[in-house]
Design an enzyme around this catalytic site. Structure first.
Site, PDB file in Angstrom:
ATOM      1  N   LYS A  22       6.873   8.385  -9.265  1.00  0.00           N
ATOM      2  CA  LYS A  22       6.790   6.915  -9.321  1.00  0.00           C
ATOM      3  C   LYS A  22       5.374   6.444  -8.993  1.00  0.00           C
ATOM      4  O   LYS A  22       4.822   5.592  -9.690  1.00  0.00           O
ATOM      5  CB  LYS A  22       7.779   6.304  -8.311  1.00  0.00           C
ATOM      6  N   ASN A  23       4.811   6.993  -7.934  1.00  0.00           N
ATOM      7  CA  ASN A  23       3.525   6.479  -7.476  1.00  0.00           C
ATOM      8  C   ASN A  23       2.359   6.908  -8.365  1.00  0.00           C
ATOM      9  O   ASN A  23       1.231   6.436  -8.187  1.00  0.00           O
ATOM     10  CB  ASN A  23       3.270   6.895  -6.022  1.00  0.00           C
ATOM     11  N   CYS A 116       6.897  -7.158   2.316  1.00  0.00           N
ATOM     12  CA  CYS A 116       7.974  -6.430   1.661  1.00  0.00           C
ATOM     13  C   CYS A 116       8.842  -5.842   2.746  1.00  0.00           C
ATOM     14  O   CYS A 116       8.647  -6.111   3.924  1.00  0.00           O
ATOM     15  CB  CYS A 116       7.428  -5.326   0.773  1.00  0.00           C
ATOM     16  N   ARG A 121       2.293  -6.414   3.813  1.00  0.00           N
ATOM     17  CA  ARG A 121       1.545  -5.514   2.927  1.00  0.00           C
ATOM     18  C   ARG A 121       0.275  -6.237   2.512  1.00  0.00           C
ATOM     19  O   ARG A 121       0.185  -6.803   1.441  1.00  0.00           O
ATOM     20  CB  ARG A 121       2.364  -5.163   1.669  1.00  0.00           C
ATOM     21  N   ASP A 305       6.395   8.329   3.312  1.00  0.00           N
ATOM     22  CA  ASP A 305       7.576   8.212   2.455  1.00  0.00           C
ATOM     23  C   ASP A 305       8.604   9.317   2.705  1.00  0.00           C
ATOM     24  O   ASP A 305       9.757   9.186   2.299  1.00  0.00           O
ATOM     25  CB  ASP A 305       7.163   8.232   0.975  1.00  0.00           C
ATOM     26  N   ARG A 397      14.672   2.142  -7.493  1.00  0.00           N
ATOM     27  CA  ARG A 397      13.229   1.952  -7.679  1.00  0.00           C
ATOM     28  C   ARG A 397      12.504   3.291  -7.744  1.00  0.00           C
ATOM     29  O   ARG A 397      11.416   3.372  -8.321  1.00  0.00           O
ATOM     30  CB  ARG A 397      12.638   1.142  -6.514  1.00  0.00           C
TER      31      ARG A 397
HETATM   32  C1  UD1 Z   1       1.314   3.595  -1.555  1.00  0.00           C
HETATM   33  C2  UD1 Z   1       2.629   4.078  -2.110  1.00  0.00           C
HETATM   34  C3  UD1 Z   1       3.700   4.062  -1.032  1.00  0.00           C
HETATM   35  C4  UD1 Z   1       3.218   4.841   0.187  1.00  0.00           C
HETATM   36  C5  UD1 Z   1       1.845   4.358   0.652  1.00  0.00           C
HETATM   37  C6  UD1 Z   1       1.265   5.204   1.764  1.00  0.00           C
HETATM   38  C7  UD1 Z   1       2.498   3.397  -4.420  1.00  0.00           C
HETATM   39  C8  UD1 Z   1       3.019   2.532  -5.521  1.00  0.00           C
HETATM   40  N1  UD1 Z   1       3.017   3.215  -3.204  1.00  0.00           N
HETATM   41  O1  UD1 Z   1       1.498   2.226  -1.152  1.00  0.00           O
HETATM   42  O2  UD1 Z   1       4.872   4.663  -1.557  1.00  0.00           O
HETATM   43  O3  UD1 Z   1       4.146   4.673   1.226  1.00  0.00           O
HETATM   44  O4  UD1 Z   1       0.924   4.393  -0.448  1.00  0.00           O
HETATM   45  O5  UD1 Z   1       1.190   6.521   1.380  1.00  0.00           O
HETATM   46  O6  UD1 Z   1       1.674   4.251  -4.648  1.00  0.00           O
HETATM   47  N2  UD1 Z   1      -3.563  -1.837   3.950  1.00  0.00           N
HETATM   48  C9  UD1 Z   1      -4.345  -2.883   4.412  1.00  0.00           C
HETATM   49  N3  UD1 Z   1      -5.038  -3.622   3.494  1.00  0.00           N
HETATM   50  C10 UD1 Z   1      -4.979  -3.383   2.166  1.00  0.00           C
HETATM   51  C11 UD1 Z   1      -4.183  -2.304   1.700  1.00  0.00           C
HETATM   52  C12 UD1 Z   1      -3.488  -1.550   2.619  1.00  0.00           C
HETATM   53  O7  UD1 Z   1      -4.428  -3.141   5.605  1.00  0.00           O
HETATM   54  O8  UD1 Z   1      -5.629  -4.092   1.382  1.00  0.00           O
HETATM   55  C13 UD1 Z   1      -2.805  -1.010   4.924  1.00  0.00           C
HETATM   56  C14 UD1 Z   1      -1.288  -1.137   4.720  1.00  0.00           C
HETATM   57  O9  UD1 Z   1      -0.757  -2.257   5.390  1.00  0.00           O
HETATM   58  C15 UD1 Z   1      -0.801   0.161   5.302  1.00  0.00           C
HETATM   59  C16 UD1 Z   1      -1.934   1.145   4.978  1.00  0.00           C
HETATM   60  O10 UD1 Z   1      -3.063   0.349   4.664  1.00  0.00           O
HETATM   61  O11 UD1 Z   1      -0.689   0.053   6.699  1.00  0.00           O
HETATM   62  C17 UD1 Z   1      -1.651   2.076   3.822  1.00  0.00           C
HETATM   63  O12 UD1 Z   1      -1.290   1.325   2.701  1.00  0.00           O
HETATM   64  P1  UD1 Z   1      -1.632   1.803   1.227  1.00  0.00           P
HETATM   65  O13 UD1 Z   1      -2.162   3.202   1.235  1.00  0.00           O
HETATM   66  O14 UD1 Z   1      -2.440   0.756   0.560  1.00  0.00           O
HETATM   67  O15 UD1 Z   1      -0.185   1.835   0.562  1.00  0.00           O
HETATM   68  P2  UD1 Z   1       0.234   1.315  -0.852  1.00  0.00           P
HETATM   69  O16 UD1 Z   1      -0.833   1.619  -1.846  1.00  0.00           O
HETATM   70  O17 UD1 Z   1       0.730  -0.079  -0.739  1.00  0.00           O
END
Ligand code: UD1
Length: 421
Positions: A22-23, A116, A121, A305, A397
């Protein structure tokens, strides 16, 4: 609405091919709009998040067709650069379209994704990266409006290795004149997969899998062809299921190297795991043993995850296991439901203490998020008696056919249409 009926306490025995990740597929579908032509994406899983991405692609003007697990995306002519609120709400990760739409059309408009089920997020790192590349980003009334007269290559330093921000920066950078360097990039296998797809489209990207990614942008891209990697979290779920229920399971279609921290924990718990490039085999005889603290971390650390399904497997282990969740705030929403099945888990902030040695019993439980759903199914397989798991929209999902795959592994599980309470 649907429910899974699970007759637990039976050993597993079987084999299954793990579907595409998925990711990986979500950013790859977003990347497809960068090519002025048709892209072919193989091993594409049939997930509700993929359906939502296809709806966004079609809204933007792409023609999409599917045959089996292959998807063709013709992005020759984009007609729009906005993602309406209704489509954004279908899938939180739709923010990944921001960088790609901006690079292709010079503008992008979408509603703010908001929080979410895992807690807040934020997308501040995504937006900072786009601004560094020269985009103007205005946030008004819950909507994001991005414009770029011309994006320019630059140095982007992420304050933490966010997966989504790394991907958005890579996508936007393909449309920027000159060289972009992303430092402290996320190193997840799905980022390498995105790089490989972008290269098949003619992009010059290197470094994915390490902390520094370089994109030489500004070249016109054509359609690409790519086979999506296997889903390491689905694999982690099925390994946890075998650990919880006992028995033997064989998984194909996934790279065992992507699962090393998960298999290390399950081995420590007493499972025998044999991995070759073609397959991962697990044999589990209960009772399992508690393990040393499991701390979630960016890849190559233990994946957040996989925390919920592995925790579910360890509920019956002899001894105590401690989990420390370092990535997301609200990632223990499966705990109360596991306790309804007889587990003894105490949560304080980021830490969950699983007091093992408990016999689980079947119960009616409801999932609150995607991996939480997986955890409840894993626990139900190891519990005595019948369980009913609802809240399956979350599972859909990320799991193409959870019940079918687990039946192939020898589980007694059926999916029914039932009213959810
Ligand atoms: C992706 C995965 C999700 C997985 C996560 C961590 C997808 C579609 N989803 O989510 O399944 O659980 O990586 O491995 O690929 N953060 C900030 N600011 C930002 C972006 C992120 O503070 O602009 C923080 C988030 O709140 C979180 C951490 O960074 O605490 C990691 O998030 P991130 O790696 O961005 O996860 P996703 O890409 O949303």
């Amino acid at each position: 609405m649907s429910a899974l009926l699970i007759e637990g306490g039976k050993r597993l025995h079987g084999a299954v091919k793990v579907h595409g990740a998925k990711n990986s597929v979500l950013p790859i579908l977003a990347a497809a709009i960068l090519g002025r032509g048709e892209s072919v994406i193989h091993n594409c899983p049939a997930l509700s998040d993929v359906t939502a991405s296809v709806a966004i692609l079609e809204h933007l003007g792409c023609r999409v067709r599917t045959e089996g697990d292959t998807l063709w995306v013709d992005a020759s002519q984009l007609v729009r650069s906005d993602v309406p609120d209704a489509l954004m709400r279908e899938m939180r990760s739709s923010v990944i379209f921001l960088g790609a739409v901006l690079a292709r059309t010079g503008e992008a408009e979408m509603s703010f994704p908001g929080g979410c089920e895992l807690g807040p997020r934020p997308i501040d790192l995504h937006l900072a990266a786009l601004r560094r590349l020269g985009a103007e980003v205005a946030e008004r009334a819950g909507a994001l409006c991005c414009t770029a007269v011309g994006l320019t290559g630059c140095d982007i330093v992420l304050s933490l290795p966010s997966v989504g921000a790394t991907e958005n920066a890579m996508l936007a950078a393909t449309g920027a004149e000159g060289v972009t360097t992303i430092t402290n990039a996320a190193r997840e296998p799905e980022i390498v997969d995105l790089q490989n797809f972008l290269r098949s489209m003619g992009a010059r990207v290197r470094g994915a899998g390490s902390s520094v990614i370089t994109v030489e942008g500004g070249r016109p891209l054509h359609g690409g062809e790519h086979t999506v990697i296997g889903d390491r979290i689905v694999a982690a779920t099925y390994l946890s299921a075998a650990a919880a229920a006992g028995g033997e399971a064989e998984l194909t279609g996934v790279d065992y190297r992507h699962l090393s921290t998960v298999t290390a924990v399950l081995s420590e718990a007493g499972c025998a795991i044999r991995s070759t490039p073609e397959r991962i085999c697990i044999r589990a005889d209960r009772p399992l043993r508690g393990v040393r603290p499991v701390r979630t971390a960016p890849y190559p650390g233990f994946p957040t995850d996989a925390q919920a399904p592995v925790m579910a497997a360890l509920c019956t282990a002899e001894g105590t296991s401690v989990f420390v969740e370092n990535i997301f705030e609200s990632r223990y929403r499966h705990v109360d439901e596991l306790c309804r099945m007889g587990a003894d888990i105490r949560v304080e902030g980021r830490v969950a203490v699983v007091c093992g040695g408990k016999k689980l019993h079947g119960a009616a439980v409801k999932a609150a998020d995607l991996r939480g759903a997986a955890a409840l199914v894993v626990a139900a397989l190891g519990a005595r008696g019948r369980s009913t798991v609802t809240g399956l929209a979350h599972a859909d999902r990320g799991y193409q056919d959870l019940a079918g795959d687990l039946r192939a592994l020898g589980a007694e599980i059926t999916r029914t249409e039932e009213r959810e309470t």
